[in-house]
Scaffold this active site. Structure first.
Site, PDB file in Angstrom:
ATOM      1  N   LYS A 197       3.178   9.068   8.652  1.00  0.00           N
ATOM      2  CA  LYS A 197       2.277   8.853   9.798  1.00  0.00           C
ATOM      3  C   LYS A 197       2.822   9.285  11.168  1.00  0.00           C
ATOM      4  O   LYS A 197       2.319  10.219  11.772  1.00  0.00           O
ATOM      5  CB  LYS A 197       1.836   7.389   9.839  1.00  0.00           C
ATOM      6  CG  LYS A 197       0.904   7.034   8.676  1.00  0.00           C
ATOM      7  CD  LYS A 197       0.272   5.673   8.838  1.00  0.00           C
ATOM      8  CE  LYS A 197      -0.883   5.454   7.879  1.00  0.00           C
ATOM      9  NZ  LYS A 197      -0.534   4.921   6.568  1.00  0.00           N
ATOM     10  N   PHE A 254       0.863  -1.184   0.000  1.00  0.00           N
ATOM     11  CA  PHE A 254       0.000   0.000   0.000  1.00  0.00           C
ATOM     12  C   PHE A 254       0.889   1.220   0.000  1.00  0.00           C
ATOM     13  O   PHE A 254       1.806   1.326   0.814  1.00  0.00           O
ATOM     14  CB  PHE A 254      -0.911   0.022   1.233  1.00  0.00           C
ATOM     15  CG  PHE A 254      -1.850   1.209   1.229  1.00  0.00           C
ATOM     16  CD1 PHE A 254      -3.008   1.192   0.459  1.00  0.00           C
ATOM     17  CD2 PHE A 254      -1.566   2.349   1.967  1.00  0.00           C
ATOM     18  CE1 PHE A 254      -3.858   2.292   0.430  1.00  0.00           C
ATOM     19  CE2 PHE A 254      -2.417   3.454   1.943  1.00  0.00           C
ATOM     20  CZ  PHE A 254      -3.569   3.424   1.184  1.00  0.00           C
ATOM     21  N   ASP A 266       9.097   2.472   1.425  1.00  0.00           N
ATOM     22  CA  ASP A 266       7.945   3.179   1.970  1.00  0.00           C
ATOM     23  C   ASP A 266       7.886   2.880   3.461  1.00  0.00           C
ATOM     24  O   ASP A 266       7.454   1.813   3.875  1.00  0.00           O
ATOM     25  CB  ASP A 266       6.665   2.721   1.252  1.00  0.00           C
ATOM     26  CG  ASP A 266       5.433   3.475   1.740  1.00  0.00           C
ATOM     27  OD1 ASP A 266       5.511   4.102   2.821  1.00  0.00           O
ATOM     28  OD2 ASP A 266       4.397   3.412   1.052  1.00  0.00           O
TER      29      ASP A 266
END
Ligand SMILES: *Cc1c(COP(=O)(O)O)cnc(C)c1O
Length: 391
Positions: free
Chosen positions: A244, A130, A215
């Site tokens: 995040k 993702f 990522d």
């Protein structure tokens, strides 16, 4: 319709939170919850951390937004902190994970363009990954259910099974620019990469002159027990995305690059209006202050081990509910036998917030500041919830 006037893209639980403190959230109706979702691994230092509140308040009195047409001292300080603690030499600030990943992909293409190899513009990525919800990052992950209806799919991505080094090697061709991987697949179901796999990808990138892209939007900033998840593999990427946990709840993203990879990006080749604004930088700097204090990451690892041991125990006692425990540090997942949404719903009713993930996984990503008592409380709730399935 519920709720009115909001685009219906989220399947929301009918609750609103009013305040938070540490690992606890209080809803508008007074109910309290132990927060092991942390806004999907965002509230890295929990809620209302006094040092983050103080940093934001102090900056709010001075200056909120300042264009990147000018120097932003907070960016320079946070960039120094990030580069001093990583493989990277250079940092770009943006607002989100997907936005960071867009630049990671742009660097992969432009790196070869300026080297006179414009034909090398494809990125090999992993199935089950993702990378965000923009047109390019959806194509990068290649997940059919998220792409449905949004075609044409952006060109330039090839997919290989996560963890399969042979498949990665076989997919490399004359148009390959880079390899892209999450050190622990998050949304895909809390699947840690074998350190040997990451080392193998690094070796492939070096052998074929490719960039290795990581990522770390979800894994970065201490989540897995090291500042960055790749750090215990012994190898580093050329370019990495963060977001995040970096802002502890204030929106911020970052791209870290080595000098070699980043030098293709010159004045005018990229930009961002809001990226790295003084408020975001004040909070990110405070997050790094706390996470890099001596003993903090050791505590994250210790709490991760405590939680993991308890979950392994629960899995052993409730094989009909928990099929597998996996993950790293405070990024753990329970692959459940019943639907993960059903387990998650019952955890919620018992006062524990968790997040779903792919592969029928219940994701546990508590604030990194949790203590033993909170880990034990969460374990008690999970145990009780599992027992409710056999009754
Ligand atoms: C959440 C996430 C993203 C997307 O971040 P947004 O801030 O929602 O755009 C990208 N990659 C990974 C690994 C993520 O977990």
């Amino acid at each position: 319709m519920f709720p009115a006037h909001l685009l219906a893209v989220f399947d929301r639980v009918d609750i609103a939170f009013e305040s938070g403190e540490g690992a606890w959230l209080t809803a508008t109706d007074g109910r309290r919850f132990l927060d092991f979702g942390a806004g999907v691994a965002v509230n890295s230092l929990g809620h209302a951390h006094p040092r983050l509140v103080a940093a934001l308040d102090a900056q709010a009195d001075k200056l909120w937004h300042c264009s990147n047409l000018y120097r932003v001292p907070g960016q320079e300080r946070v960039a120094k902190r990030l580069t001093d603690s990583s493989f990277a030499d250079t940092v770009f600030f943006c607002n989100s994970g997907a936005e960071a990943m867009e630049l990671v992909i742009k660097i992969a293409r432009r790196f070869h363009h300026v080297a006179g190899r414009p034909e090398r513009n494809r990125v090999i990525a992993c199935t089950g990954s993702f990378h965000g919800r923009t047109i390019a990052t959806l194509a990068a992950a290649g997940t059919a259910k998220y792409l449905e209806g949004f075609g044409p799919v952006a060109e330039g991505f090839d997919h290989v099974p996560f963890g399969d080094l042979g498949a990665a090697r076989a997919a490399i061709g004359p148009a390959t620019a880079a390899l892209l991987v999450e050190p622990v697949q998050g949304e895909g179901g809390i699947r840690p990469a074998d350190p040997a796999y990451l080392r193998g990808l690094r070796a492939l990138a070096d052998e074929f002159g490719l960039l290795l892209l990581m990522d770390e939007v979800q894994t970065g900033i201490g989540r897995t027990g090291t500042l960055f998840a790749h750090q215990d593999s012994g190898v580093a990427p050329d370019v990495m995305a963060l977001a995040k946990g970096l802002g502890g709840g204030f929106p911020v993203g970052a791209v870290l690059a080595s000098e070699r990879a980043g030098s293709c990006m010159t004045a005018g080749t990229h930009g961002c209006t809001f990226g790295g604004n003084p408020l975001a930088m004040a909070v990110a700097e405070a997050v790094l202050d706390v996470v890099q204090e001596s003993g903090f990451l050791e505590r994250v690892r210790a709490m991760g081990e405590r939680l993991r041991a308890g979950l392994d125990d629960i899995a052993a006692h409730h094989p009909g509910v928990v099929a597998e425990v996996r993950g790293k540090g405070l990024m753990l997942g329970l692959k459940t036998v019943p639907l993960n949404t059903e387990v998650n719903g019952r955890l919620f009713l018992n006062g524990l917030l968790a997040v779903g993930a792919g592969d029928n996984v219940v994701r546990l990503v508590p604030p990194l500041i949790i203590g033993e008592a909170e880990v034990d409380q969460a374990l008690a709730i999970i145990d009780r919830t599992c027992a409710s399935f056999s009754g």
